[in-house]
Scaffold this active site. Sequence first.
Site, mmCIF file in Angstrom:
data_model
loop_
_atom_site.group_PDB
_atom_site.id
_atom_site.type_symbol
_atom_site.label_atom_id
_atom_site.label_comp_id
_atom_site.label_asym_id
_atom_site.label_seq_id
_atom_site.Cartn_x
_atom_site.Cartn_y
_atom_site.Cartn_z
ATOM 1 N N GLU A 76 -1.803 8.113 7.785
ATOM 2 C CA GLU A 76 -0.745 7.140 8.120
ATOM 3 C C GLU A 76 0.628 7.792 8.276
ATOM 4 O OE1 GLU A 76 1.388 4.695 5.334
ATOM 5 O OE2 GLU A 76 -0.182 5.002 3.841
ATOM 6 N N LYS B 210 -0.242 1.598 -7.231
ATOM 7 C CA LYS B 210 0.751 1.783 -8.286
ATOM 8 C C LYS B 210 0.899 0.498 -9.078
ATOM 9 C CE LYS B 210 3.562 5.199 -5.957
ATOM 10 N NZ LYS B 210 3.763 5.140 -4.512
HETATM 11 N N1 PSU Z 1 2.255 1.949 -1.762
HETATM 12 C C1 PSU Z 1 2.394 3.229 -2.104
HETATM 13 N N2 PSU Z 1 2.802 4.113 -1.172
HETATM 14 C C2 PSU Z 1 3.077 3.727 0.109
HETATM 15 C C3 PSU Z 1 2.934 2.368 0.459
HETATM 16 C C4 PSU Z 1 2.516 1.506 -0.494
HETATM 17 O O1 PSU Z 1 2.146 3.592 -3.250
HETATM 18 O O2 PSU Z 1 3.464 4.560 0.927
HETATM 19 C C5 PSU Z 1 3.199 1.956 1.881
HETATM 20 C C6 PSU Z 1 1.909 2.034 2.698
HETATM 21 O O3 PSU Z 1 2.216 2.343 4.035
HETATM 22 C C7 PSU Z 1 1.377 0.623 2.586
HETATM 23 C C8 PSU Z 1 2.663 -0.186 2.650
HETATM 24 O O4 PSU Z 1 0.479 0.269 3.605
HETATM 25 O O5 PSU Z 1 3.594 0.586 1.902
HETATM 26 C C9 PSU Z 1 2.506 -1.564 2.092
HETATM 27 O O6 PSU Z 1 3.685 -2.282 2.271
HETATM 28 P P1 PSU Z 1 3.732 -3.843 1.927
HETATM 29 O O7 PSU Z 1 3.575 -3.948 0.443
HETATM 30 O O8 PSU Z 1 5.092 -4.290 2.386
HETATM 31 O O9 PSU Z 1 2.618 -4.482 2.675
#
Ligand code: PSU
Length: 304
Positions: free
Chosen positions: A25, A160
């Site tokens: 990604e 996390k």
């Molecule tokens: N959680 C992490 N590292 C990340 C992300 C989430 O520990 O880099 C990033 C990833 O790209 C994930 C996105 O798909 O954040 C999710 O964002 P949201 O919670 O806004 O959907």
Amino acid sequence: MNNYLDVKKEVAEAIANGKPVVALESTIISHGMPYPQNVETALKVEQVVKENGAIPATIAIIGGRLKAGLDENEIEYFGKKGLEIAKASRRDLASICARKNDGACTVTTTMMIAHMAGIKIFATGGIGGVHRGAETTMDISADLEELGNTPVMVVCAGCKSILDIGLTLEYLETHGVPVIGMGTEDFPAFYTSKSGYKVDYKVENPAELANIYKTSRDLGLKGGILVGNPIPEEYSMNPNVINPAIDKAIAECNELGIKGKETTPFLLAKVKELTGGDSLDSNIQLVFNNAKIAAQTAVELSKL
Ligand code: PSU
Ligand code: MN
């Protein structure tokens, strides 16, 4: 195939010949780490995939084109522009393409574009999930919905504890997403190897992962598979350091009234700020470890 999709030459050749490919990604490059560590890490992750026998395909949107596979200059561009590049989730895809903008792909859009290109295995750091307090905010990452719908295997180090990990696993169960532990019964919590929650199935090696993926496809199941691959012990963080930092980040996020797509980037940046370089180093190492397992799984899958 699709008029908006550009598949890098070596990736297209590998897919056409049934050779192993691993998707990676780009939100992790633009939003997840500072420059220049983000570029160094992105290039090194590609190297790890290659060393383990697969072709890497870093996924992003450039000038409205969906890219399955970036070259070094494009990775450098994404790393340098950092937060200027919009985070692209499913709901952003049409507008970004129509306006010919750039977009950093989250787990959601990486799964979508990987699937459009014919890539089956994807390695990342951590996924989005159900946020703490989601029973009132309804903040649930689109990543979980995508896992329920798109048949890509996502190798991550769990999620996390900025999230409600228990509710995240409940949501995945509802949407029929198998959660597999790579060599573990415990779903990992990104910086630490155990979240206190169990996975659905434990496997011992990438061949088993490949077999489960293939069987899922043979059965015609529509969704993805989530693999929790724990951070290597030597890089795992002390829970007494990481957990208070996470609690503080969440408290600040609530005080500032941060909402929507800004929540996850804010929490990630705050945790990093509070824990200094240690968490960045752990983050980099766990991504390498996921890239290795994903590449080995793609190699096993190419033999089935
Ligand atoms: N959680 C992490 N590292 C990340 C992300 C989430 O520990 O880099 C990033 C990833 O790209 C994930 C996105 O798909 O954040 C999710 O964002 P949201 O919670 O806004 O959907
Ligand atoms: Mn959200």
